[in-house]
Scaffold this motif. Structure first.
Motif, PDB file in Angstrom:
ATOM      1  N   MET A   1      -8.524   2.733 -10.340  1.00  0.00           N
ATOM      2  CA  MET A   1      -7.632   1.854  -9.625  1.00  0.00           C
ATOM      3  C   MET A   1      -6.246   1.973 -10.241  1.00  0.00           C
ATOM      4  O   MET A   1      -6.109   2.085 -11.457  1.00  0.00           O
ATOM      5  N   VAL A   2      -5.228   1.929  -9.419  1.00  0.00           N
ATOM      6  CA  VAL A   2      -3.848   2.047  -9.891  1.00  0.00           C
ATOM      7  C   VAL A   2      -3.425   0.748 -10.580  1.00  0.00           C
ATOM      8  O   VAL A   2      -3.704  -0.343 -10.093  1.00  0.00           O
ATOM      9  N   ASP A   3      -2.746   0.870 -11.710  1.00  0.00           N
ATOM     10  CA  ASP A   3      -2.240  -0.291 -12.436  1.00  0.00           C
ATOM     11  C   ASP A   3      -0.971  -0.788 -11.751  1.00  0.00           C
ATOM     12  O   ASP A   3       0.041  -0.087 -11.711  1.00  0.00           O
ATOM     13  N   VAL A   4      -1.013  -1.996 -11.219  1.00  0.00           N
ATOM     14  CA  VAL A   4       0.150  -2.567 -10.531  1.00  0.00           C
ATOM     15  C   VAL A   4       0.741  -3.741 -11.303  1.00  0.00           C
ATOM     16  O   VAL A   4       1.619  -4.434 -10.801  1.00  0.00           O
ATOM     17  N   CYS A  62      -9.610  -0.307  -3.763  1.00  0.00           N
ATOM     18  CA  CYS A  62      -8.651  -1.323  -3.298  1.00  0.00           C
ATOM     19  C   CYS A  62      -8.614  -2.496  -4.263  1.00  0.00           C
ATOM     20  O   CYS A  62      -9.640  -2.915  -4.791  1.00  0.00           O
ATOM     21  N   HIS A  63      -7.410  -3.024  -4.447  1.00  0.00           N
ATOM     22  CA  HIS A  63      -7.249  -4.217  -5.265  1.00  0.00           C
ATOM     23  C   HIS A  63      -7.730  -5.445  -4.500  1.00  0.00           C
ATOM     24  O   HIS A  63      -7.718  -5.474  -3.272  1.00  0.00           O
ATOM     25  N   SER A  64      -8.087  -6.461  -5.239  1.00  0.00           N
ATOM     26  CA  SER A  64      -8.390  -7.764  -4.655  1.00  0.00           C
ATOM     27  C   SER A  64      -7.045  -8.441  -4.357  1.00  0.00           C
ATOM     28  O   SER A  64      -6.244  -8.639  -5.262  1.00  0.00           O
ATOM     29  N   THR A  90       0.989 -10.850   2.766  1.00  0.00           N
ATOM     30  CA  THR A  90       0.706 -11.447   1.462  1.00  0.00           C
ATOM     31  C   THR A  90       1.947 -11.341   0.586  1.00  0.00           C
ATOM     32  O   THR A  90       2.846 -10.551   0.868  1.00  0.00           O
ATOM     33  N   THR A  91       1.976 -12.112  -0.464  1.00  0.00           N
ATOM     34  CA  THR A  91       2.970 -11.940  -1.513  1.00  0.00           C
ATOM     35  C   THR A  91       2.212 -11.444  -2.728  1.00  0.00           C
ATOM     36  O   THR A  91       1.324 -12.128  -3.234  1.00  0.00           O
ATOM     37  N   GLY A  92       2.524 -10.230  -3.161  1.00  0.00           N
ATOM     38  CA  GLY A  92       1.764  -9.658  -4.268  1.00  0.00           C
ATOM     39  C   GLY A  92       2.386  -8.393  -4.796  1.00  0.00           C
ATOM     40  O   GLY A  92       3.516  -8.043  -4.461  1.00  0.00           O
ATOM     41  N   ARG A  93       1.591  -7.688  -5.595  1.00  0.00           N
ATOM     42  CA  ARG A  93       2.063  -6.477  -6.281  1.00  0.00           C
ATOM     43  C   ARG A  93       1.632  -5.187  -5.593  1.00  0.00           C
ATOM     44  O   ARG A  93       1.991  -4.112  -6.034  1.00  0.00           O
TER      45      ARG A  93
END
Length: 146
Positions: A1-4, A62-64, A90-93
């Motif tokens: 998973m990619v580090d965001v 996929c990220h949660s 959404t508001t996120g990274r």
């Protein structure tokens, strides 16, 4: 998973669509709301919304993501072609493209499931990302919609 974790949270939105092609009698059945399993488009709308929340369980990397908004619209393109368009926000990274595309796919599959007893030949076409906004990569708008 990619580090965001280093990315700043921003508002992100994605719009995806799917298209279905069916027999005229099937389209009439869906329009009338009298399919044996119930109101096809209402059930497909709920399935699409649910799919956005389950994407992380279906797509391995996929990220949660906390989903803040989902809008599902159905539009008859002509007598036998139906388009499902899903907007996710959404508001996120990280973005919500996969959530929107999963929702458009699941909506189409739900329509198929609900009318397969009368139209096994119904076809699902063109699951595509139409637009996305937010994040480092910025805007994407498909130049020609399917």
């Amino acid at each position: 998973m990619v580090d965001v974790s280093d990315k700043p949270p921003t508002f992100r939105q994605a719009i995806a669509s799917s298209e279905l092609v069916m027999l005229a009698a099937t389209a009439d059945l869906i329009r009338s709301g009298t399919a044996s399993k119930g109101d096809v488009l209402s059930v497909a709308r709920i399935a699409a919304i649910q799919a956005t929340k389950l994407t992380q369980q279906l797509i391995p990397l996929c990220h949660s993501i906390p989903i803040e908004s989902v809008a599902v619209e159905f539009e008859w393109i002509d007598r036998i072609r139906l388009r499902c368009r899903v907007t996710v926000g959404t508001t996120g990274r990280t973005g919500v493209e996969m959530e929107a595309m999963t929702a458009a796919s699941v909506a189409a599959l739900t329509v198929y499931d609900m009318v397969k007893s009368v139209d096994r030949g119904l076809e699902i076409h063109r699951v595509v990302l139409e637009e996305k906004s937010g994040g480092k990569s910025g805007e994407f708008v498909r130049k020609t919609l399917p």
